[in-house]
Design a protein around this motif. Structure first.
Motif, PDB file in Angstrom:
ATOM      1  N   TYR A   1       0.877  -1.277   0.110  1.00  0.00           N
ATOM      2  CA  TYR A   1      -0.055   0.012  -0.019  1.00  0.00           C
ATOM      3  C   TYR A   1       0.891   1.338   0.007  1.00  0.00           C
ATOM      4  CZ  TYR A   1      -4.707   2.197   0.953  1.00  0.00           C
ATOM      5  OH  TYR A   1      -5.589   2.847   0.746  1.00  0.00           O
ATOM      6  N   LEU A   2       0.319   2.414  -0.327  1.00  0.00           N
ATOM      7  CA  LEU A   2       1.176   3.618  -0.134  1.00  0.00           C
ATOM      8  C   LEU A   2       1.226   3.868   1.078  1.00  0.00           C
ATOM      9  CD1 LEU A   2      -1.281   5.857   0.665  1.00  0.00           C
ATOM     10  CD2 LEU A   2      -1.930   5.650  -1.492  1.00  0.00           C
ATOM     11  N   ASN A   3       2.259   4.825   1.535  1.00  0.00           N
ATOM     12  CA  ASN A   3       2.478   5.229   2.975  1.00  0.00           C
ATOM     13  C   ASN A   3       2.037   6.737   2.888  1.00  0.00           C
ATOM     14  OD1 ASN A   3       3.522   5.888   5.344  1.00  0.00           O
ATOM     15  ND2 ASN A   3       5.562   6.342   4.858  1.00  0.00           N
ATOM     16  N   VAL A   4       0.864   6.824   3.786  1.00  0.00           N
ATOM     17  CA  VAL A   4      -0.056   7.997   4.007  1.00  0.00           C
ATOM     18  C   VAL A   4       0.982   9.298   4.211  1.00  0.00           C
ATOM     19  CG1 VAL A   4      -1.945   9.237   5.163  1.00  0.00           C
ATOM     20  CG2 VAL A   4      -2.157   6.926   4.424  1.00  0.00           C
ATOM     21  N   ARG A   5       1.703   9.308   5.115  1.00  0.00           N
ATOM     22  CA  ARG A   5       2.350  10.341   5.417  1.00  0.00           C
ATOM     23  C   ARG A   5       3.280  10.898   4.349  1.00  0.00           C
ATOM     24  NH1 ARG A   5       4.183   9.609  11.695  1.00  0.00           N
ATOM     25  NH2 ARG A   5       2.242   9.221  12.570  1.00  0.00           N
ATOM     26  N   GLN A   6       4.095  10.019   3.663  1.00  0.00           N
ATOM     27  CA  GLN A   6       4.804  10.474   2.764  1.00  0.00           C
ATOM     28  C   GLN A   6       4.198  10.829   1.437  1.00  0.00           C
ATOM     29  OE1 GLN A   6       7.860  10.995   2.192  1.00  0.00           O
ATOM     30  NE2 GLN A   6       8.402  10.296   0.275  1.00  0.00           N
TER      31      GLN A   6
END
Length: 246
Positions: free
Chosen positions: A144-149
């Protein structure tokens, strides 16, 4: 659910045109590293959930594993099925619905092929289906994508060129989702359809809760396709390895 944005967009020829430059080498290298870490036994049964055209599935099958790919997009499965063989099969299937319960040794969900649904209940249903597909002690890998980044690196607008077709892309976010609006210009003429992708901002804590509720325990977390450690502030990916514990 039939009118959800992903059903029309993922079946569109323009979707495949926009994303045609995804790196096959990146997929091959990632799978090679992942298999070296997981060390699956010979002939292990693997499910690729939301497999698209099957680029990851094909690599897994070439390594000698028995692989099944499922995807909601009829067009993607039609293309993937051209590569089907004795160890590789593809089916049109909605990840929210059960599929071959207690059958697979590994279930994979790659390239942020999650977080598209309108409700948490639907996402929970997808997690339940993936967990149910695993046999005892089976392993789930979610990429999954990393939200904060992603929040920090969001590009508000850009144009992607594919021959005579231009994709005008706008991005924005709110507290719970990322949005990507895609307008299409072909031979100097704007087409009437506009597609808006929507991805939920699921964090490690969110996945921990959803997986735990379905009897899955996270065993390892990586932050990129090189399988380096996950750092919430700057890792590009959130790659989870979870194991069925009951």
């Amino acid at each position: 659910m039939d009118n959800a944005w992903y059903k029309e967009w993922f079946n569109s020829s323009y979707y495949h045109l926009l994303y045609k430059n995804r790196s096959e080498k990146e997929a091959d290298d990632f799978i090679t590293r992942l298999l070296a870490y997981l060390k699956p036994f010979e002939g292990a049964k693997m499910l690729d959930v939301a497999c698209g055209k099957g680029r990851h599935s094909r690599v897994l099958a070439e390594e000698g594993f028995r692989v099944t790919g499922i995807d909601l997009s009829e067009n993607s499965i039609e293309e993937a099925s051209k590569f089907a063989g004795p160890r590789l099969h593809f089916y049109v299937h909605d990840m929210r619905l059960p599929f071959w319960i207690n059958y697979f040794d590994y279930v994979f969900n790659f390239f942020t092929s999650f977080g598209y649904f309108n409700t948490r209940r639907e996402h929970d249903a997808a997690i339940r289906s993936m967990a149910q597909a695993l046999n005892d002690k089976g392993v789930l890998v979610m990429d999954y994508l990393n939200v904060r980044q992603a929040e920090k690196k969001l590009v508000a607008a850009e144009i992607e060129e594919r021959g005579e077709t231009l994709f005008h892309i706008k991005r924005w976010q709110n507290d719970t989702h990322f949005f990507k609006q895609i307008s299409i210009e072909e031979k100097g003429r704007m087409l009437p359809q506009v597609h808006t992708e929507k991805v939920a901002k699921f964090t490690l804590a969110d996945f921990t809760g959803m997986l735990s509720f379905r009897g899955m325990q996270i065993k390892q977390v990586f932050g990129n396709y090189q399988l380096e450690p996950y750092h919430p502030e700057d890792s590009p990916r959130l790659i989870l390895l979870a194991q069925k514990d009951r």
